[in-house]
Design a protein around this motif. Structure first.
Motif, short mmCIF file in Angstrom:
data_model
loop_
_atom_site.label_atom_id
_atom_site.label_comp_id
_atom_site.label_asym_id
_atom_site.label_seq_id
_atom_site.Cartn_x
_atom_site.Cartn_y
_atom_site.Cartn_z
N PRO A 207 0.80 -1.23 0.00
CA PRO A 207 0.00 0.00 0.00
C PRO A 207 0.83 1.28 0.00
O PRO A 207 0.47 2.25 -0.67
N GLU A 208 1.97 1.27 0.70
CA GLU A 208 2.76 2.51 0.80
C GLU A 208 3.42 2.87 -0.53
O GLU A 208 3.92 3.98 -0.71
N LYS A 209 3.40 1.93 -1.48
CA LYS A 209 4.00 2.22 -2.78
C LYS A 209 2.94 2.43 -3.86
O LYS A 209 3.26 2.87 -4.96
N ALA A 210 1.73 2.03 -3.55
CA ALA A 210 0.69 1.93 -4.58
C ALA A 210 0.45 3.23 -5.33
O ALA A 210 0.35 3.25 -6.56
N GLN A 211 0.38 4.33 -4.57
CA GLN A 211 0.08 5.62 -5.18
C GLN A 211 1.13 6.01 -6.23
O GLN A 211 0.80 6.36 -7.36
N TRP A 212 2.39 5.90 -5.84
CA TRP A 212 3.46 6.29 -6.76
C TRP A 212 3.61 5.31 -7.91
O TRP A 212 3.95 5.69 -9.04
N MET A 213 3.36 4.04 -7.63
CA MET A 213 3.43 3.04 -8.70
C MET A 213 2.40 3.37 -9.77
O MET A 213 2.69 3.38 -10.97
#
Ligand code: PRP
Ligand code: ZN
Length: 232
Positions: A207-213
């Motif tokens: 989840p902590e990477k999802a936005q930037w991914m």
């Protein structure tokens, strides 16, 4: 830690030096990434996005992504296909995922035959020794065409194999054709059209990477679309 599941930064594996290096970095820069090169010059640290680029050998890229050490990778379809066949052979069910093909790195995997060798189609391969760094793609091609031939695995410089007497012909990447010509060979038959592609880890994005991914993938798509529309 290098494990991407604990690291909130997105890691992209890119070829360290070769036909895809410049185009790969340029694509990321077009996506808005600015970076500083690490001391060892093998990692480019993103300065304005939580995205780092690992510069590695192209052959290592699918493995790094399949093992989720890197979240994304940019590598040729030739290497993707060879590694895919290898993983399937090993019974591995968790592969990497292909996100999209890119608009650079076009080349082809072809049989190259010495000018003195007659060639009139796949049949001419029967009983021959074929030197290649893509043993699984070649074996797969031979199997599908029901041709009995010997695959001789090389780790590089296959173009010298026929003159060394180690093989009758080769199967290798061809782009301009200069390498084949320099070794008195001609391109006889293409078995794979290649270009760069974007692959991603089979592990769901934390989840902590999802936005930037999501943002990064959209930007890549956007850059590709803009370029495509320019060339139509
Ligand atoms: C490929 C191939 C040839 C050359 C062909 O190597 O093995 O050496 O490119 O290109 P040409 O038709 O323009 O002469 P590559 O540069 O991909 O390096 P690698 O296989 O060692 O990674
Ligand atoms: Zn290579």
């Amino acid at each position: 830690t290098m494990s991407s599941n604990q690291d909130p930064r997105i890691k992209i594996a890119v070829q360290k030096s070769g036909r895809l290096t410049e185009h790969s970095m340029e694509l990321l820069v077009r996506c808005g990434l600015s970076y500083s090169r690490g001391r060892d010059r093998l990692i480019c640290y993103g300065e304005n996005m939580p995205v780092d680029v690992l510069l590695v050998r192209d052959d290592d890229i699918p493995g790094l992504v399949q093992e989720d050490i890197c979240d994304l990778g940019i590598v040729g379809l030739n290497i993707i296909e060879e590694r895919r066949l290898e993983l399937l052979e090993r019974g591995e069910t968790r592969l990497f995922e292909q996100v999209s093909t890119l608009d650079f790195g076009q080349c082809r995997l072809s049989f190259g035959v010495p000018e003195s060798m007659p060639f009139s189609g796949p049949e001419s391969l029967r009983g021959k020794r074929i030197a290649t760094t893509y043993p699984r793609i070649v074996a797969d091609y031979l199997r599908r065409n029901e041709i009995d031939a010997k695959v001789v695995e090389f780790s590089g410089a296959v173009e010298i194999a026929p003159s060394l007497g180690k093989a009758d012909l080769i199967c290798d990447l061809v782009s301009s054709g200069a390498t084949l010509r320099a070794h008195q060979m001609t391109e006889a038959l293409t078995i794979l059209e290649s270009r760069a592609a974007l692959i991603r880890s089979p592990v769901p994005v934390p989840p902590e990477k999802a936005q930037w991914m999501k943002r990064l993938l959209l930007r890549i798509e956007g850059v590709l679309q803009v370029r495509e529309s320019k060339y139509i």
